[in-house]
Scaffold this active site. Structure first.
Site, mmCIF file in Angstrom:
data_model
loop_
_atom_site.group_PDB
_atom_site.id
_atom_site.type_symbol
_atom_site.label_atom_id
_atom_site.label_comp_id
_atom_site.label_asym_id
_atom_site.label_seq_id
_atom_site.Cartn_x
_atom_site.Cartn_y
_atom_site.Cartn_z
ATOM 1 N N GLU A 21 -6.238 -3.273 5.972
ATOM 2 C CA GLU A 21 -5.226 -3.038 4.992
ATOM 3 C C GLU A 21 -5.380 -1.390 4.675
ATOM 4 O O GLU A 21 -4.551 -0.620 4.213
ATOM 5 C CB GLU A 21 -5.640 -3.872 3.617
ATOM 6 N N THR B 79 3.756 1.056 2.724
ATOM 7 C CA THR B 79 2.955 0.951 1.564
ATOM 8 C C THR B 79 2.391 2.216 1.018
ATOM 9 O O THR B 79 2.246 2.679 -0.284
ATOM 10 C CB THR B 79 1.907 -0.054 1.939
HETATM 11 N N1 HSE Z 1 -1.196 -4.121 -4.192
HETATM 12 C C1 HSE Z 1 -0.322 -3.239 -2.908
HETATM 13 C C2 HSE Z 1 0.440 -2.251 -3.306
HETATM 14 C C3 HSE Z 1 0.180 -4.340 -2.102
HETATM 15 O O1 HSE Z 1 1.299 -2.723 -4.338
HETATM 16 O O2 HSE Z 1 0.627 -1.137 -2.974
HETATM 17 C C4 HSE Z 1 0.877 -3.824 -0.623
HETATM 18 O O3 HSE Z 1 1.317 -4.753 0.036
#
Ligand code: HSE
Length: 309
Positions: free
Chosen positions: A128, A181
């Site tokens: 991530e 993201t």
């Molecule tokens: N919590 C993260 C965001 C998830 O909203 O940036 C990304 O998939």
């Protein structure tokens, strides 16, 4: 065991009031991965189908997650990875999480399971970090543990599996535009007002309470995001229209799935979730954007082994 084939499911992170801390696992959408032991040490990604992604281990989310695991748990053989993507990158339903979690899960199985699913989360988070610049655990946790999960602390990490009512269904629409993201995080403010924080943590606590007690009123009242959604919703064409029709069709709540552009709604019962799906479909037809719709139970299992030999 020398080879394992996995189903690595998609997931919905944030769930409105739980930015970076709440997530749940979906059932019908996911990637498949094949991982096998090799005499050549290290991690070798030999095939990716369904998506154009880097094969270089250091540039691939599955690769870096696997390398992090091997750094702490070295072994005298290596691993080959094949990835068959069913989840589009930048879709908001945990594409990088599925690959990262799948890699560490499969390798752990082939090593004879030295770690629990929960202990694998910190390695999957490395993927991530590569994908978005932030090592959030709210997608990889439900993928590895199944169901709903709460990230109490992402540094340790300390992850809590939450119960959920069996009548809870998710409807997810994926407008086929890519929203990275990292870009969706860049629009967020670093500081927030105290009154908004109070509202948000009240809702988060009430949502968790509702999940424990099967209290659908509590779930409905708390699926609200006063901090992130106001900034990110502008990045998703038709978001307000989708939310309006989902609520009018009987959803308990509707919000951005992860960092978008997918939008999720939660409903009590399959019938309502289907009405929400029809409503979203009729509404989004008018937009000039391709999309996919999914209806899913909350997947209680997370990653599953399809076969092994
Ligand atoms: N919590 C993260 C965001 C998830 O909203 O940036 C990304 O998939």
């Amino acid at each position: 065991m020398n080879e394992i084939k996995l189903f690595c499911p998609a997931s919905v992170a944030n769930v409105s009031c739980g930015f970076d801390v709440l997530g749940f696992c979906l059932e019908p959408i996911g990637d498949e991965m094949v991982i096998r032991k090799t005499s050549k040490k290290g991690i070798h990604i030999i095939k990716i189908e369904g998506q154009k992604l880097p094969l270089e281990t250091q540039k691939n989310v599955a690769g870096v997650a696997a390398l992090a695991l091997l750094e702490d748990h070295p072994c005298n053989y290596g691993f080959e990875i094949e990835i068959y993507k069913g989840i589009k990158a930048g879709s908001g339903i945990g594409s990088s999480a599925a690959s990262s979690a799948g890699a560490v899960f499969g390798i752990n199985e082939l090593m004879g399971k030295p770690l629990s699913r929960n202990e694998l989360i910190k390695y999957a988070m490395k993927g991530e970090k590569l994908a978005s610049g932030s090592a959030h655990a709210d997608n990889v946790s439900p993928v590895l543990l199944g169901g709903f999960t709460l990230v109490r602390c992402s540094k340790t990490p300390d992850i809590i599996a939450l119960p959920f009512p069996s009548e809870l269904y998710a409807t997810v629409i994926h407008p086929k535009i890519e929203l990275r993201t990292s870009d969706a995080r860049a629009v967020l403010k670093k500081k927030i007002y105290l009154d908004k924080a109070i509202e948000q943590w009240g809702n988060l606590a009430a949502l968790v309470s509702g999940l424990y007690t099967n209290n659908f009123d509590s779930i409905k009242n708390s699926l609200v995001d006063v901090i992130i959604e106001p900034h990110r919703s502008a990045l998703i064409p038709g978001f307000q229209e989708l939310k309006k029709v989902a609520i009018e069709s009987g959803a308990l709540g509707c919000g951005i799935s992860g960092s978008g552009p997918s939008v999720f709604a939660l409903s009590k019962g399959h019938k309502t979730a289907l009405e929400v799906q029809n409503g979203m479909n009729n509404t989004y037809k008018k937009f000039n954007i391709e999309y996919e719709l999914h209806l899913s139970r909350i997947n209680p299992k997370g990653i599953q082994i399809i076969s092994s030999k």
